[in-house]
Design a protein around this motif. Structure first.
Motif, mmCIF file in Angstrom:
data_model
loop_
_atom_site.group_PDB
_atom_site.id
_atom_site.type_symbol
_atom_site.label_atom_id
_atom_site.label_comp_id
_atom_site.label_asym_id
_atom_site.label_seq_id
_atom_site.Cartn_x
_atom_site.Cartn_y
_atom_site.Cartn_z
ATOM 1 N N LEU A 173 0.762 -1.313 -0.008
ATOM 2 C CA LEU A 173 0.197 -0.009 -0.075
ATOM 3 C C LEU A 173 0.908 1.211 -0.066
ATOM 4 O O LEU A 173 0.657 2.087 -0.754
ATOM 5 C CB LEU A 173 -0.867 0.110 1.374
ATOM 6 N N VAL A 174 1.947 1.153 0.875
ATOM 7 C CA VAL A 174 2.661 2.301 0.955
ATOM 8 C C VAL A 174 3.695 2.800 -0.425
ATOM 9 O O VAL A 174 3.887 3.828 -0.903
ATOM 10 C CB VAL A 174 3.616 2.402 2.252
ATOM 11 N N SER A 175 3.911 1.668 -0.817
ATOM 12 C CA SER A 175 4.595 1.524 -2.128
ATOM 13 C C SER A 175 3.955 2.164 -3.365
ATOM 14 O O SER A 175 4.340 2.830 -4.238
ATOM 15 C CB SER A 175 5.226 -0.042 -2.597
ATOM 16 N N SER A 176 2.411 1.862 -3.373
ATOM 17 C CA SER A 176 1.473 2.381 -4.388
ATOM 18 C C SER A 176 1.448 3.701 -4.273
ATOM 19 O O SER A 176 1.488 4.414 -5.341
ATOM 20 C CB SER A 176 0.302 1.618 -4.538
ATOM 21 N N VAL A 177 1.384 4.284 -3.009
ATOM 22 C CA VAL A 177 1.314 5.762 -2.769
ATOM 23 C C VAL A 177 2.582 6.468 -3.211
ATOM 24 O O VAL A 177 2.620 7.516 -4.043
ATOM 25 C CB VAL A 177 1.019 5.956 -1.255
ATOM 26 N N LEU A 178 3.698 5.781 -2.877
ATOM 27 C CA LEU A 178 4.820 6.466 -3.149
ATOM 28 C C LEU A 178 5.123 6.623 -4.765
ATOM 29 O O LEU A 178 5.595 7.591 -5.331
ATOM 30 C CB LEU A 178 6.098 5.704 -2.686
ATOM 31 N N LEU A 179 4.709 5.276 -5.686
ATOM 32 C CA LEU A 179 4.716 5.313 -7.064
ATOM 33 C C LEU A 179 3.883 6.478 -7.347
ATOM 34 O O LEU A 179 4.194 7.174 -8.458
ATOM 35 C CB LEU A 179 4.399 4.210 -7.287
ATOM 36 N N LEU A 180 2.436 6.651 -7.082
ATOM 37 C CA LEU A 180 1.813 7.610 -7.517
ATOM 38 C C LEU A 180 2.436 9.159 -7.403
ATOM 39 O O LEU A 180 2.211 9.904 -8.363
ATOM 40 C CB LEU A 180 0.555 7.663 -6.626
#
Length: 379
Positions: A173-180
């Protein structure tokens, strides 16, 4: 004749370095623990059976154009570079959860290269390749079928599917936010693009759609086997029999070297476990330090070999799973999947591969640092 044979051997070693090392280790360890019935018991046949079936199924999807068709549909309505980058990056992120990080990159990195060239946005190649590689390694963390180490760890952990996914969900989840955030920041000066995806890629014909339907049914069977609902032996038998009668060519598209790499590591690690002095040292090294050792070992030998080496010497599979998955970030060899993007980039843009390595390393270290902080915060 001899020179030609020697060159072929050298080329094979360069291409299959991990397999070569694993085989040498297995052979050397046999001098201490002589071959016997225990060698068969070392091997986790369930993992190999499921891995083979998944590789066959994904190879079938690839050959029938399913992934290209999905990518084309998603790109059909992109109007600017921000939207384009989002599609290219998150194609890798979400697809890697089900088709492995290696296959996601093998499919969508060349796809991105073609798309960016066609719409005259080659300035985004480095950014796209780096973020796609990160996305594939990060997305694949979530599921047991996302990468080979997860399949093995899930098999030996005894955890339920929901429990295993829950271990990695916060980091995904944190990774997806960072990528966004990274995509939006880097695309702040977004430009309009014109992209005719229909002219770039062909969608599967009637025969291809029929085969994809068969592969989809087999994929569901494989997932049921991963979830321990269906015996893996039955699932593998069904997959092999169906493909023998419907698509024999797919057997030539599978990377069997990965299976032999696993077998060699199983033998080496099994032998090490039978040498009391070695077993004691590894247990004392790993126990209580699963996250740190998992991350550290992955930077040197990559996370799949690190998993196979360490898993037999700890009871804390959860923290080892987190460690080797986060450990896929960092150096270029931390995840062997990362080499796929690098090789594709170096083949097409060899003069600027140093620039790629620089940005790849910076991005990986930053993402790794953030995710380690997440671990410290929630543990």
């Amino acid at each position: 004749m001899m020179d030609n044979m020697l060159q072929k051997i050298i080329d094979f070693i360069k291409k299959e370095t991990v397999l070569t090392i694993a085989t040498v280790l297995a052979v050397v360890s046999a001098f201490w623990v002589h071959p016997g019935r225990q060698y068969v018991d070392y091997i986790d046949w369930r993992v190999l059976g499921i891995l083979l079936s998944l590789m066959l199924i994904v190879a079938g999807f690839q050959s029938n154009g399913l992934f290209d068709a999905i990518g084309s549909r998603l790109l059909a309505k992109t109007k600017n570079t921000a939207q384009l980058m989002l599609v290219l990056v998150f194609l890798c992120f979400f697809s890697s959860m089900f088709i492995t990080n290696d296959v996601a990159l093998l499919t969508f990195v060349p796809f991105a290269c073609t798309i960016l060239q066609k719409c005259h946005q080659e300035r985004l190649i480095v950014t796209a390749f780096v973020l796609q590689t990160l996305a594939a390694n990060l997305g694949s963390m979530l599921t047991p079928v996302g990468n080979p180490q997860n399949l093995y760890l899930y098999s030996i952990s005894g955890a339920g599917l929901g429990e295993f996914v829950g271990w990695m969900a916060p980091y995904t989840l944190v990774s997806s936010v960072l990528l966004l955030l990274v995509v939006f920041v880097l695309s702040a000066g977004k430009r309009r693009i014109s992209l005719e995806t229909g002219a770039l890629l062909q969608t599967p014909g009637a025969a291809g759609r029929k085969k994809n339907g068969i592969y989809l049914a087999l994929f569901v069977l494989s997932l049921l086997s991963v979830a321990r609902v269906l015996p893996w032996e039955l699932m593998l038998a069904v997959v092999l029999i169906v493909l023998i009668f419907t698509d024999r060519a797919v057997f030539l598209r599978v990377d069997y070297c990965l299976l032999f790499t696993f077998i060699s590591f199983f033998i080496f690690i099994g032998n090490m476990g039978n040498i009391e002095a070695v077993r004691s040292v590894l247990q004392s090294l790993v126990a209580g330090r699963e996250l740190a050792v998992g991350i550290g070992a992955s930077q040197i030998i990559s996370n799949v070999p690190a998993t196979l080496l360490l898993a037999d010497f700890t009871q804390d599979i959860k923290n080892l799973t987190i460690g080797v998955n986060l450990g896929g970030l960092g150096t270029l060899i931390a995840s062997m999947a990362s080499l796929i993007s690098y090789k594709i980039y170096a083949h097409n843009y060899n003069k600027t591969k140093g620039r790629y390595l620089l940005w790849f390393t910076i991005a990986n270290v930053l993402f790794l640092a953030v995710l380690v902080l997440v671990y410290v915060f929630i543990s």
